[in-house]
Design a protein around this motif. Structure first.
Motif, mmCIF file in Angstrom:
data_model
loop_
_atom_site.group_PDB
_atom_site.id
_atom_site.type_symbol
_atom_site.label_atom_id
_atom_site.label_comp_id
_atom_site.label_asym_id
_atom_site.label_seq_id
_atom_site.Cartn_x
_atom_site.Cartn_y
_atom_site.Cartn_z
ATOM 1 N N UNK A 96 0.830 -1.203 0.000
ATOM 2 C CA UNK A 96 0.000 0.000 0.000
ATOM 3 C C UNK A 96 0.867 1.256 0.000
ATOM 4 N N UNK A 97 1.950 1.234 0.755
ATOM 5 C CA UNK A 97 2.875 2.368 0.771
ATOM 6 C C UNK A 97 3.477 2.591 -0.608
ATOM 7 N N UNK A 98 3.842 1.513 -1.275
ATOM 8 C CA UNK A 98 4.374 1.624 -2.634
ATOM 9 C C UNK A 98 3.334 2.246 -3.562
ATOM 10 N N UNK A 99 2.104 1.779 -3.477
ATOM 11 C CA UNK A 99 1.037 2.325 -4.338
ATOM 12 C C UNK A 99 0.791 3.799 -4.033
ATOM 13 N N UNK A 100 0.826 4.154 -2.765
ATOM 14 C CA UNK A 100 0.645 5.556 -2.397
ATOM 15 C C UNK A 100 1.792 6.418 -2.916
ATOM 16 N N UNK A 101 3.008 5.868 -2.931
ATOM 17 C CA UNK A 101 4.146 6.632 -3.454
ATOM 18 C C UNK A 101 4.002 6.874 -4.954
ATOM 19 N N UNK A 102 3.257 5.980 -5.634
ATOM 20 C CA UNK A 102 2.986 6.162 -7.061
ATOM 21 C C UNK A 102 1.745 7.014 -7.295
ATOM 22 N N UNK A 103 1.172 7.512 -6.213
ATOM 23 C CA UNK A 103 -0.044 8.322 -6.264
ATOM 24 C C UNK A 103 -1.238 7.537 -6.803
ATOM 25 N N UNK A 104 -1.219 6.242 -6.604
ATOM 26 C CA UNK A 104 -2.309 5.384 -7.045
ATOM 27 C C UNK A 104 -3.138 4.991 -5.825
ATOM 28 N N UNK A 105 -3.970 5.916 -5.391
ATOM 29 C CA UNK A 105 -4.753 5.697 -4.178
ATOM 30 C C UNK A 105 -5.769 4.569 -4.336
ATOM 31 N N UNK A 106 -6.281 4.379 -5.539
ATOM 32 C CA UNK A 106 -7.239 3.293 -5.763
ATOM 33 C C UNK A 106 -6.561 1.936 -5.554
ATOM 34 N N UNK A 107 -5.350 1.790 -6.040
ATOM 35 C CA UNK A 107 -4.617 0.532 -5.850
ATOM 36 C C UNK A 107 -4.264 0.336 -4.378
ATOM 37 N N UNK A 108 -3.905 1.413 -3.691
ATOM 38 C CA UNK A 108 -3.599 1.312 -2.261
ATOM 39 C C UNK A 108 -4.840 0.867 -1.493
ATOM 40 N N UNK A 109 -5.962 1.455 -1.836
ATOM 41 C CA UNK A 109 -7.219 1.068 -1.179
ATOM 42 C C UNK A 109 -7.543 -0.397 -1.461
ATOM 43 N N UNK A 110 -7.344 -0.815 -2.696
ATOM 44 C CA UNK A 110 -7.592 -2.215 -3.057
ATOM 45 C C UNK A 110 -6.686 -3.151 -2.255
ATOM 46 N N UNK A 111 -5.459 -2.731 -2.000
ATOM 47 C CA UNK A 111 -4.539 -3.537 -1.196
ATOM 48 C C UNK A 111 -5.060 -3.686 0.230
#
Length: 126
Positions: A96-111
């Motif tokens: 989730x931290x990796x996804x947030x660093x990519x500014x992909x909040x939807x992917x972070x939420x999915x994680x």
């Protein structure tokens, strides 16, 4: 690879692998950056053959890829880690931290949602 049992022999092997990985990262052979990256990546893959059930090694390997700005490789490693250890919260948080660093909040939420489905825990809500 068997789950860790905390045996002295296992702990010795883990420490030896960590020492080996640390030594490789120090570039004792003065390799070019591309060759060094290939060698370290191979060293991590080799260590994961034995340390498959150790989440800290997966995280270290993914963080190395992120340091090298190879975010896709890091994401691939973390997805493999989550498949190997589906009940390990650390791996989901790292992903989730990796996804947030990519500014992909939807992917972070999915994680996070995947974590709640696979290994529900109050810590996932924090």
């Amino acid at each position: 690879a068997c789950p860790p049992r905390g045996q002295p022999r296992e702990n010795d092997q883990v420490q030896r692998w960590k020492k080996f990985l640390s030594m490789e990262r120090a570039n004792p052979h003065s390799l070019s950056p591309a060759d060094l990256h290939a060698r370290i990546t191979y060293a991590f893959e080799s260590s994961l053959a034995y340390l498959y059930r150790y989440p800290d090694i997966w995280v270290e390997a993914a963080r190395y890829q992120m340091e090298e700005t190879r975010v896709e490789e890091a994401a691939t490693l973390l997805n493999r880690a989550i498949e190997a250890l589906p009940h390990c919260h650390l791996l989901y948080f790292e992903m989730a931290t990796l996804e947030e660093s990519r500014k992909d909040n939807a992917a972070a939420r999915a994680t996070y949602e995947r974590l709640l489905q696979t290994a529900p825990s109050p810590i996932a809500y924090i």
